[in-house]
Design a protein around this motif. Structure first.
Motif, short mmCIF file in Angstrom:
data_model
loop_
_atom_site.label_atom_id
_atom_site.label_comp_id
_atom_site.label_asym_id
_atom_site.label_seq_id
_atom_site.Cartn_x
_atom_site.Cartn_y
_atom_site.Cartn_z
N ILE A 12 23.89 -22.36 -1.72
CA ILE A 12 24.42 -21.31 -0.86
C ILE A 12 24.96 -20.16 -1.70
O ILE A 12 25.15 -19.05 -1.20
CB ILE A 12 25.52 -21.86 0.09
N GLU A 52 19.04 -26.85 2.47
CA GLU A 52 18.84 -25.84 3.50
C GLU A 52 19.16 -26.40 4.88
O GLU A 52 19.81 -25.75 5.70
CB GLU A 52 17.41 -25.33 3.47
N PRO A 95 27.08 -26.87 1.23
CA PRO A 95 26.00 -27.76 1.70
C PRO A 95 24.97 -27.99 0.60
O PRO A 95 24.71 -27.10 -0.22
CB PRO A 95 25.39 -26.98 2.87
N LEU A 132 30.80 -22.04 4.69
CA LEU A 132 29.65 -22.46 3.89
C LEU A 132 30.01 -22.51 2.41
O LEU A 132 29.65 -23.45 1.71
CB LEU A 132 28.47 -21.51 4.12
N CYS A 139 22.86 -26.63 5.48
CA CYS A 139 23.41 -25.29 5.70
C CYS A 139 23.13 -24.82 7.13
O CYS A 139 24.03 -24.36 7.84
CB CYS A 139 22.81 -24.32 4.69
N TRP A 194 19.59 -17.54 -0.45
CA TRP A 194 20.04 -18.44 0.61
C TRP A 194 21.23 -17.85 1.37
O TRP A 194 21.40 -18.11 2.57
CB TRP A 194 20.38 -19.81 0.03
N LYS A 195 22.05 -17.05 0.70
CA LYS A 195 23.10 -16.34 1.43
C LYS A 195 22.48 -15.44 2.51
O LYS A 195 22.94 -15.39 3.64
CB LYS A 195 23.92 -15.48 0.47
N ALA A 223 21.12 -17.39 5.44
CA ALA A 223 22.21 -17.82 6.31
C ALA A 223 22.69 -16.65 7.17
O ALA A 223 22.93 -16.81 8.38
CB ALA A 223 23.38 -18.37 5.48
#
Length: 696
Positions: free
Chosen positions: A5, A43, A40, A35, A46, A10-11, A14
């Motif tokens: 994360i 994926e 997490p 998060l 999350c 990946w931020k 999200a």
């Protein structure tokens, strides 16, 4: 693609999911903090956190695009019920085999149907509009202000490094993506000065070094390399760079480069990799910008490193193709978007489309894909899929079964994240394709059995499980449910089942090529129930989670929450299934997910059918029938709407489900019995826990 994360890519994913689900800015800030705190590990973990938070918020609509059409679709999406909205969002904007386990295929279809009604178009066109909207969402980024925890508010312990498998993209353990973001280093405790260090030196150490981790010249060189790789990829595909900006690998590279441009030296080397390691990872990202057949080849080479002492071609091919399926769909989508753009701008016929864009079609072919063009009303529709002679020629290093699998995807009608709506006008064609897929899966499972019986594999304690048939299974099961019944919004209880479905059922039941197939077994049951009810579509018809191939695939991987959304006492379709079990046993329904046992058990207790309830139990603590009845009958039960029978874990000790009530939660463990499954009985205390508030 490794998950963290803290990694910008990946931020942003999200952030995009939260906007797609209608989070306000303040809610997104709150959940982002959660998060970063919870960290997490995957994926799916999350996304599950975000879904849990989304289930109880009031959606807020904000402007996501200056284009009225995009904004209209976004706003229509927010009006869907939560289950349907999340199903549409995950299916269209976050396609992943792991994420698909979180949703119901029926919720997706209902959500798609409602969107179609709102937009006044058909479902296939709605899906296309959603896919066109995807690049708009993909450009959304998490604000920098929320990209790390506020250290003044919270300073967690340094995060431990997780062991990773040695695969090609990760040059060493310290290059795991989770360790490559500045926030990870910032979360670590600062270095402690040596005991002999003077106060002045300690104060100087506390001062930040306002020096960039990468020089301007290095950044310029890296950006030039990134742009060059993008241009090379676009040229190989016969597209423009702008056509590829939505590709996951490009988004990840762009996010990473944006991050390292502002990185300061004090941000690295404290609790993780140093600058040289980050340079290596940057090189990996550049190397990842490749066309699909190169991606497949690289995946195969990675699999060789995963099995350095194993020459088994089957395992390497299985891992390579499974990894390839994660990103392959992006390339077909890029071509489809380009072809749709050309059709809209030029009002092409199929002949004109192919003739005036012959170079593009040649590029599509050279990259292992083919194009199917269909006439949809007054406009052409295109479908790009993997197949053709070039794909076969460039995959000769694969095990023959896997080479055949990829090169025949179009023949069996299986496409990455296939849309079952494509087959709505030809259910018999779908039935034939399902049969071919089932035979293909059984062939893979036969190869798996042979692999684990091989004397050379005896050092692998738990045996090998091939991944590709598991990847196919979700789509196969989803398409199977489309054969059972029409779940569109226009079809409800009390409506006669259409001739299209009755005809395809007879086609399957009367055609010997379907003998001994799962398709025939499932259809036979539903045909019998339909005939018993004079072909009136009773409530919930066909809405039950099914688990085929249970000898090879964990039933929880097919768990479908919608099958638990029923009321007791049971009625409609679920009552028919229950009565079959109560009077005949499990043989005719053994393809249904074993979670159904809990629903049956609760219904049996509420209706006083103790004989059926007892038959569902097992375990060494199970008392005799008379003692069981005496203990269970002391209480009254009134479960009502059962919408919270959810899986907790699965192991050799059994599958654990939690049943949530208003007062408490009760765990059930389901284990395999000699014939099918049973619920493990522990003690009579469960009856008091299950007793209704009125009677208990």
């Amino acid at each position: 693609m490794q998950f963290s994360i803290e990694e910008p890519y990946w931020k942003n994913k999200a952030e995009q999911l939260m906007i797609q689900l209608g989070f306000s800015e303040s809610e997104r800030e709150r959940v982002s903090g959660k998060l970063f705190t919870d960290q997490p590990e995957s994926e799916s973990d999350c996304m599950q956190i975000i879904l849990n938070e989304a289930s109880h918020i009031q959606p807020e609509i904000e402007t996501i695009s200056p284009h009225a059409d995009d904004q209209e679709i976004h706003e229509a999406l927010q009006e869907l019920p939560f289950a349907q909205k999340s199903a549409v969002v995950l299916t269209v904007f976050h396609p992943s085999a792991q994420l698909q386990k979180m949703i119901s295929a029926d919720d997706y279809q209902e959500g798609l149907s409602r969107l179609s009604g709102h937009l006044d178009t058909d479902q296939s066109q709605t899906e296309k509009l959603l896919r066109f909207l995807k690049p708009t969402y993909d450009h959304i980024e998490m604000p920098e202000a929320r990209e790390s925890l506020n250290q003044e508010e919270e300073t967690p312990e340094p995060l431990p490094t997780k062991k990773q498998k040695a695969v090609k993209p990760i040059a060493s353990a310290v290059l795991v993506i989770g360790l490559l973001s500045g926030a990870m280093f910032l979360l670590g405790d600062p270095p402690v000065a040596d005991d002999g260090q003077g106060a002045q030196e300690a104060e100087e150490d506390d001062e930040p070094e306002n020096e960039k981790a990468f020089t301007d010249e290095e950044i310029e060189d890296l950006e030039a390399s990134l742009n060059e790789k993008k241009e090379q990829l676009a040229e190989t595909l016969g597209l423009k760079v702008d056509d590829l900006n939505f590709l996951a690998v490009i988004q990840q590279a762009d996010s990473h480069f944006k991050y390292i441009k502002g990185m300061m030296k004090q941000d690295v080397g404290t609790a993780g990799p140093g600058i040289e390691d980050m340079k290596q990872y940057t090189g990996y990202l550049l190397d990842s910008l490749n066309p699909p057949l190169t991606v497949l080849r690289n995946s195969y080479e990675q699999s060789e490193e995963m099995y350095p002492d194993n020459e088994n071609e089957l395992l390497k091919s299985d891992m390579a193709v499974s990894m390839f399926m994660d990103t392959a769909n992006d390339f077909t989508l890029a071509y489809e978007l380009k072809l749709e753009e050309l059709i809209r701008e030029n009002n092409y016929s199929e002949a004109d489309l192919r003739q005036n864009n012959s170079e593009l079609f040649e590029k599509i072919s050279s990259n292992g894909m083919e194009v199917k063009v269909n006439q949809s009303g007054e406009q052409l529709d295109t479908t790009v899929y993997y197949g053709g002679p070039e794909l076969k020629a460039q995959t000769d290093y694969l095990h023959p079964e896997y080479q055949q699998f990829i090169s025949s995807l179009h023949e069996i009608g299986l496409r990455m994240y296939v849309n079952r709506e494509e087959y709505k006008d030809s259910l018999t064609e779908m039935a034939d394709q399902l049969l071919n897929i089932e035979k293909l899966m059984m062939n893979f499972f036969s190869l798996q059995d042979s692999l684990n019986e091989d004397e050379g594999m005896e050092t692998y304690q738990f045996g090998h499980e091939l991944q590709v048939p598991r990847r196919i299974n979700y789509q196969y099961t989803d398409l199977m449910k489309s054969i059972i019944s029409d779940h569109s919004m226009s079809v409800g209880a009390g409506i006669d089942i259409s001739d299209n479905y009755r005809d395809v059922w007879q086609y399957i039941l009367n055609n010997e090529k379907f003998n001994d197939s799962n398709i025939k077994k499932v259809v036979s049951l539903n045909q019998w129930i339909a005939e018993k009810n004079q072909y009136e579509r009773i409530a919930g018809f066909g809405d039950v989670s099914i688990s085929l191939f249970r000898d090879y695939i964990d039933p929880l991987s097919n768990f479908n929450h919608s099958s638990a959304s029923v009321s007791t006492p049971l009625s409609g379709y679920m009552e028919e299934i229950y009565q079959i079990y109560a009077t005949e046993g499990y043989e005719r329904i053994d393809f249904i997910n074993p979670q159904i046992l809990i629903v049956f058990y609760l219904n049996a207790l509420e209706t006083g059918d103790y004989e059926t309830a007892y038959s569902l139990l097992g375990g060494e603590n199970l008392p005799d029938y008379e003692s069981f009845v005496q203990a269970a009958s002391q209480y009254e039960y009134e479960f009502g709407y059962i919408n919270d029978v959810v899986p907790v874990s699965s192991s050799n000790d059994g599958m654990v489900f939690t049943f949530n009530q208003s007062r408490n939660s009760v765990n059930f463990t389901i284990t395999e019995s000699e014939d099918w499954y049973h619920i493990r009985y522990n003690s009579a205390d469960i009856f008091e826990a299950l007793a209704s508030e009125v009677g208990g």
